[in-house]
Design an enzyme around this catalytic site. Sequence first.
Site, PDB file in Angstrom:
ATOM      1  N   GLU A  18       0.982  -1.691  -5.006  1.00  0.00           N
ATOM      2  CA  GLU A  18      -0.224  -2.492  -5.198  1.00  0.00           C
ATOM      3  C   GLU A  18      -1.220  -1.832  -6.156  1.00  0.00           C
ATOM      4  O   GLU A  18      -2.401  -2.164  -6.155  1.00  0.00           O
ATOM      5  CB  GLU A  18      -0.895  -2.747  -3.853  1.00  0.00           C
ATOM      6  CG  GLU A  18      -0.041  -3.526  -2.867  1.00  0.00           C
ATOM      7  CD  GLU A  18      -0.722  -3.675  -1.525  1.00  0.00           C
ATOM      8  OE1 GLU A  18      -1.637  -4.507  -1.423  1.00  0.00           O
ATOM      9  OE2 GLU A  18      -0.341  -2.962  -0.581  1.00  0.00           O
ATOM     10  N   SER A 192      -0.037  -7.090   0.416  1.00  0.00           N
ATOM     11  CA  SER A 192       0.073  -8.070  -0.674  1.00  0.00           C
ATOM     12  C   SER A 192       1.422  -8.779  -0.690  1.00  0.00           C
ATOM     13  O   SER A 192       1.908  -9.199  -1.737  1.00  0.00           O
ATOM     14  CB  SER A 192      -0.178  -7.407  -2.036  1.00  0.00           C
ATOM     15  OG  SER A 192      -1.517  -7.019  -2.162  1.00  0.00           O
ATOM     16  N   TYR A 261      -2.393 -13.564  -6.573  1.00  0.00           N
ATOM     17  CA  TYR A 261      -3.107 -12.976  -7.708  1.00  0.00           C
ATOM     18  C   TYR A 261      -3.000 -13.741  -9.022  1.00  0.00           C
ATOM     19  O   TYR A 261      -3.572 -13.308 -10.011  1.00  0.00           O
ATOM     20  CB  TYR A 261      -2.629 -11.527  -7.912  1.00  0.00           C
ATOM     21  CG  TYR A 261      -2.848 -10.691  -6.680  1.00  0.00           C
ATOM     22  CD1 TYR A 261      -4.130 -10.463  -6.183  1.00  0.00           C
ATOM     23  CD2 TYR A 261      -1.775 -10.155  -5.977  1.00  0.00           C
ATOM     24  CE1 TYR A 261      -4.334  -9.718  -5.034  1.00  0.00           C
ATOM     25  CE2 TYR A 261      -1.975  -9.401  -4.826  1.00  0.00           C
ATOM     26  CZ  TYR A 261      -3.262  -9.193  -4.368  1.00  0.00           C
ATOM     27  OH  TYR A 261      -3.457  -8.454  -3.229  1.00  0.00           O
ATOM     28  N   ARG A 300     -10.082  -7.998   6.748  1.00  0.00           N
ATOM     29  CA  ARG A 300      -9.682  -9.406   6.675  1.00  0.00           C
ATOM     30  C   ARG A 300      -8.463  -9.596   7.587  1.00  0.00           C
ATOM     31  O   ARG A 300      -7.459  -8.894   7.432  1.00  0.00           O
ATOM     32  CB  ARG A 300      -9.311  -9.806   5.244  1.00  0.00           C
ATOM     33  CG  ARG A 300      -9.324 -11.326   5.004  1.00  0.00           C
ATOM     34  CD  ARG A 300      -8.633 -11.710   3.708  1.00  0.00           C
ATOM     35  NE  ARG A 300      -7.184 -11.569   3.832  1.00  0.00           N
ATOM     36  CZ  ARG A 300      -6.439 -10.784   3.061  1.00  0.00           C
ATOM     37  NH1 ARG A 300      -7.000 -10.054   2.108  1.00  0.00           N
ATOM     38  NH2 ARG A 300      -5.130 -10.711   3.244  1.00  0.00           N
ATOM     39  N   ASP A 302      -5.479 -12.052   9.048  1.00  0.00           N
ATOM     40  CA  ASP A 302      -4.691 -13.218   8.656  1.00  0.00           C
ATOM     41  C   ASP A 302      -4.101 -13.888   9.892  1.00  0.00           C
ATOM     42  O   ASP A 302      -3.632 -13.217  10.821  1.00  0.00           O
ATOM     43  CB  ASP A 302      -3.566 -12.802   7.708  1.00  0.00           C
ATOM     44  CG  ASP A 302      -4.093 -12.188   6.415  1.00  0.00           C
ATOM     45  OD1 ASP A 302      -5.241 -12.507   6.034  1.00  0.00           O
ATOM     46  OD2 ASP A 302      -3.367 -11.389   5.797  1.00  0.00           O
ATOM     47  N   GLU A 314      -1.786  -9.991  10.790  1.00  0.00           N
ATOM     48  CA  GLU A 314      -2.116  -8.596  10.491  1.00  0.00           C
ATOM     49  C   GLU A 314      -3.586  -8.455  10.172  1.00  0.00           C
ATOM     50  O   GLU A 314      -4.289  -9.447   9.931  1.00  0.00           O
ATOM     51  CB  GLU A 314      -1.267  -8.064   9.338  1.00  0.00           C
ATOM     52  CG  GLU A 314      -1.374  -8.842   8.048  1.00  0.00           C
ATOM     53  CD  GLU A 314      -0.374  -8.343   7.008  1.00  0.00           C
ATOM     54  OE1 GLU A 314      -0.838  -7.950   5.931  1.00  0.00           O
ATOM     55  OE2 GLU A 314       0.841  -8.340   7.264  1.00  0.00           O
ATOM     56  N   ASN A 316      -6.147  -6.388   7.564  1.00  0.00           N
ATOM     57  CA  ASN A 316      -6.233  -5.639   6.306  1.00  0.00           C
ATOM     58  C   ASN A 316      -7.532  -4.854   6.289  1.00  0.00           C
ATOM     59  O   ASN A 316      -8.620  -5.441   6.283  1.00  0.00           O
ATOM     60  CB  ASN A 316      -6.207  -6.607   5.122  1.00  0.00           C
ATOM     61  CG  ASN A 316      -4.976  -7.495   5.131  1.00  0.00           C
ATOM     62  OD1 ASN A 316      -3.920  -7.114   4.666  1.00  0.00           O
ATOM     63  ND2 ASN A 316      -5.114  -8.699   5.685  1.00  0.00           N
ATOM     64  N   GLY A 320      -8.532  -7.089  -0.788  1.00  0.00           N
ATOM     65  CA  GLY A 320      -8.770  -7.152  -2.221  1.00  0.00           C
ATOM     66  C   GLY A 320     -10.216  -7.458  -2.559  1.00  0.00           C
ATOM     67  O   GLY A 320     -10.881  -8.229  -1.874  1.00  0.00           O
TER      68      GLY A 320
END
Length: 360
Positions: A18, A192, A261, A300, A302, A314, A316, A320
């Site tokens: 990443e 990612s 992305y 964050r 999900d 999960e 994070n 990002g």
Amino acid sequence: MLKERIRIGILMGGQSAEREVSLASGCNLVEILDRTKYEVFPIEVGEDSKWYLHHIDAPLLNSRSAIGREVPTGKSYTPPAAQHSELVTARVMRSRIDVLFLALHGPGGEDGTIQGFLETLAIPYVGSGVLASALTMDKVRCKVFLRASGLPTPEWVSFSRSEWLAGSADLVEEVLDRFPGGCVIKPNDQGSSVGMSVLGPAEDPTAAIQEALGFSGEILVERRIHGREFTCGVYGSEMPEALPVTEIRSTRTFFDYEAKYQPGGAEEITPAEIEDSLAAEIQSLAVRAHGVFGCAGITRTDFLLDESGPTILEINTIPGMTRMSLIPRACVAAGIEFETILDRVIGEALFRDQLVPAAG
């Protein structure tokens, strides 16, 4: 005693898959931090593991750090030129900055490694600590902890590369028996959607398992949930707050690296067009997850939603921060300046010892 402006290093790059995302996140932070409040030091962790302090007019910071359509592999690395950067060490930077903002993604950045290193040098940093980072980056242990904390997460199995080599046929049979409706296969310690595959009913998982094992020595195989996908940001250590819920509608089979992305890869709807009660439930679960893992800074979480309700995929701990990323866009939807949230988490990092972390 702090100086007139806070001296903040932005740590980005690294050696993970990443890396491009990390550079884009870091460069965006360098651009948007208020220069009346902060003296900014852009620090690249090179693929050679060395730290390069970039001059503010360096090419890296003016290239807008494009992210490719696929995970970069096998590319040669050229260190930044001496006229644009200075080779430094963490010990040197300790005397030149007040705090580090971690924009490193993937192994070495989100897994507690850099956090532990900074702890030994007594360098304050923005983001979750060693334990929270390690637990959330390790997908298998994260799910064990979620389940033990009473938080919903899909059924799963996991196995190592050595177990696969010793009995691949038996493991394929187990996966097909356990997940007749399809499964999701992921490397245990990547983000990612790197190395991730989504399989349908009775689909042979062999190739997907081999791909995932190319990125990690352990993999997670999870029950596939056919439902809507959501994500929710949380910020703060003391009394953390949730951002509006985002629904993700990928134009691809799932929300993969390219969809995340590349422009047009997914439709991201913030706030999500759902009942207020469901939005509140997702926000509450995100705040609880942030708390039970002892997270700090910005996270964050999900989710997938089916007829049984929302379930956590999960957490994070370094989401990002690119121009396209979900957290900055959720701030816009909430009517909150992203810079205001950055100010808060930077301040919390500087005075972490005086804060009382929220419990889950």
